[in-house]
Design a protein around this motif. Structure first.
Motif, PDB file in Angstrom:
ATOM      1  N   ASP A  39      52.594  40.490  30.097  1.00 31.13           N
ATOM      2  CA  ASP A  39      53.328  39.405  30.764  1.00 31.13           C
ATOM      3  C   ASP A  39      54.517  39.971  31.534  1.00 31.13           C
ATOM      4  OD1 ASP A  39      51.670  37.390  29.783  1.00 31.13           O
ATOM      5  OD2 ASP A  39      52.793  37.282  27.902  1.00 31.13           O
ATOM      6  N   TYR A  94      46.425  32.114  35.905  1.00 32.25           N
ATOM      7  CA  TYR A  94      47.086  33.411  35.760  1.00 32.25           C
ATOM      8  C   TYR A  94      47.171  34.092  37.120  1.00 32.25           C
ATOM      9  CZ  TYR A  94      46.545  32.935  30.721  1.00 32.25           C
ATOM     10  OH  TYR A  94      46.618  32.490  29.435  1.00 32.25           O
ATOM     11  N   VAL A 102      51.490  43.278  36.196  1.00 27.74           N
ATOM     12  CA  VAL A 102      51.729  42.304  35.124  1.00 27.74           C
ATOM     13  C   VAL A 102      51.121  40.967  35.538  1.00 27.74           C
ATOM     14  CG1 VAL A 102      53.831  43.408  34.262  1.00 27.74           C
ATOM     15  CG2 VAL A 102      53.978  41.732  36.113  1.00 27.74           C
ATOM     16  N   LYS A 103      51.103  40.046  34.600  1.00 27.96           N
ATOM     17  CA  LYS A 103      50.565  38.719  34.895  1.00 27.96           C
ATOM     18  C   LYS A 103      51.634  37.648  34.635  1.00 27.96           C
ATOM     19  CE  LYS A 103      48.487  37.384  30.431  1.00 27.96           C
ATOM     20  NZ  LYS A 103      48.848  38.529  29.601  1.00 27.96           N
ATOM     21  N   TYR A 104      51.467  36.534  35.344  1.00 26.41           N
ATOM     22  CA  TYR A 104      52.349  35.371  35.130  1.00 26.41           C
ATOM     23  C   TYR A 104      51.466  34.155  34.885  1.00 26.41           C
ATOM     24  CZ  TYR A 104      55.861  31.761  35.738  1.00 26.41           C
ATOM     25  OH  TYR A 104      56.689  30.686  35.535  1.00 26.41           O
ATOM     26  N   ARG A 105      51.812  33.365  33.890  1.00 29.49           N
ATOM     27  CA  ARG A 105      50.996  32.225  33.475  1.00 29.49           C
ATOM     28  C   ARG A 105      51.594  30.927  33.993  1.00 29.49           C
ATOM     29  NH1 ARG A 105      51.011  28.525  29.192  1.00 29.49           N
ATOM     30  NH2 ARG A 105      48.955  27.941  28.388  1.00 29.49           N
TER      31      ARG A 105
END
Length: 330
Positions: free
Chosen positions: A31, A133, A146-149
């Motif tokens: 994240d 995502y 990275v990932k963002y939700r």
């Protein structure tokens, strides 16, 4: 020939497995750190009562600080059917619109998502839209991905028809208040009516008021009118009323006013022109009371009521109003 066949089979298997590997990699990314992304959403006011074919619109606004950038290929794909635990939930992404504005220290992304309902149930059912995502990359370190939700939006679908016996009180949703009738037009009309009423009351107070509440209400003749109303209807009262009126004329003009300089007074104070004849009658009455008992004045046999009505008309002229009628009551 055998080696070529093995290569073809291997290529086919890799092409089938690759999308799942990419999806798995996207889900397993770490994240993004707190403070890098700021998100606001514009969700629909309506959260319940959707049926098959309805569109649910949602707008997501992301502000991503440098050096991170959005990998735009990670945006949701149109036509992708949402699933829960591997099963379709009857919602797919019908349309997506993406725009961005880049600044020195951050980038703002506006993402509009249109979800379409493709499910019809016999009872009300909750549906979760999302989560989505998005992948971000550090432009200073290409390995830092990275990932963002984007959080879930919960809505509820309603059946097209009711089956069986239904108790309304058990099926009422606390999320949807009863519709209210708009009273905006009535409020506007009420405000206009109150404004007109207020102006009318001010005009009425200005015309008949005896106190100095508004401009030009505390003039010389207004003071004389209040004093004359309190005088008795006898010789002493009549003399005092005439004296008060003479004082009002003299203070208004700045000099002593009599018949011989009445024209000059009317030129300087044209508001009193409608009372020219009555002013001459007043001076005749004054001459009879103080100097010539046999003088003709034309003010009638009841001087006190006439004087009271006359000073009231003078007060109207002083305020810039049309004087009250000659035959009006005192």
């Amino acid at each position: 020939m055998k080696n070529m066949l093995q290569r073809l089979i291997l290529t086919f298997l890799l092409s089938c497995v690759a999308p799942y590997c990419l999806a798995l990699d996207s889900q397993t990314l770490p994240d993004v750190k707190a403070g890098i992304v700021h998100m606001t959403t514009k969700d629909p006011d309506k959260r319940v009562g959707y049926s098959i074919g309805d569109i649910v619109e949602r707008e997501v606004i992301l502000t991503i600080k440098a050096p991170y950038k959005l990998i735009e290929t990670s945006l949701p794909i149109v036509g992708y059917e949402k699933r829960y635990r591997g099963k379709p939930i009857g919602v797919d992404l019908q349309a997506i619109a993406h725009s961005k504005q880049e600044y020195k220290d951050y980038t703002t992304h506006k993402i509009k998502l249109n979800y379409q309902i493709f499910v019809s149930t016999v009872v009300a059912k909750n549906i979760a839209l999302g989560p989505e995502y998005l992948n971000l990359i550090n432009t200073q370190d290409k390995k830092d991905i990275v990932k963002y939700r984007i959080p879930i939006l919960n809505v509820s679908t309603s059946p097209l028809a009711i089956f069986g016996q239904v108790k309304v009180e058990n099926n009422m949703s606390p999320f949807l208040p009863p519709p209210l009738l708009s009273a905006e037009k009535e409020y506007v009309r009420l405000k206009i009516a109150l404004g007109i009423l207020t102006l009318s009351l001010l005009a009425l107070v200005y015309i008949v008021g005896q106190r100095a509440w508004l401009p030009r209400m505390g003039g010389r003749f207004a003071t004389a009118y209040r004093a004359i109303k309190k005088l008795p209807d006898d010789d002493a009262g009549i003399k005092q009323a005439i004296s008060n009126l003479h004082l009002a004329f003299n203070q208004t003009a700045g000099i002593a006013i009599f018949n011989d300089n009445l024209e000059d007074f009317l030129k300087q104070h044209p508001d009193f022109l409608p009372l020219k004849t009555e002013i001459q009658q007043f001076f005749g009455l004054s001459r009879q009371i103080y100097f010539e008992p046999d003088a003709v004045h034309g003010a009638g046999d009841a001087p006190m009521p006439w004087l009271l009505h006359f000073v009231r008309r003078c007060r109207d002229c002083e305020r810039g109003l049309l004087p009250s009628p000659v035959m009006g009551g005192v």
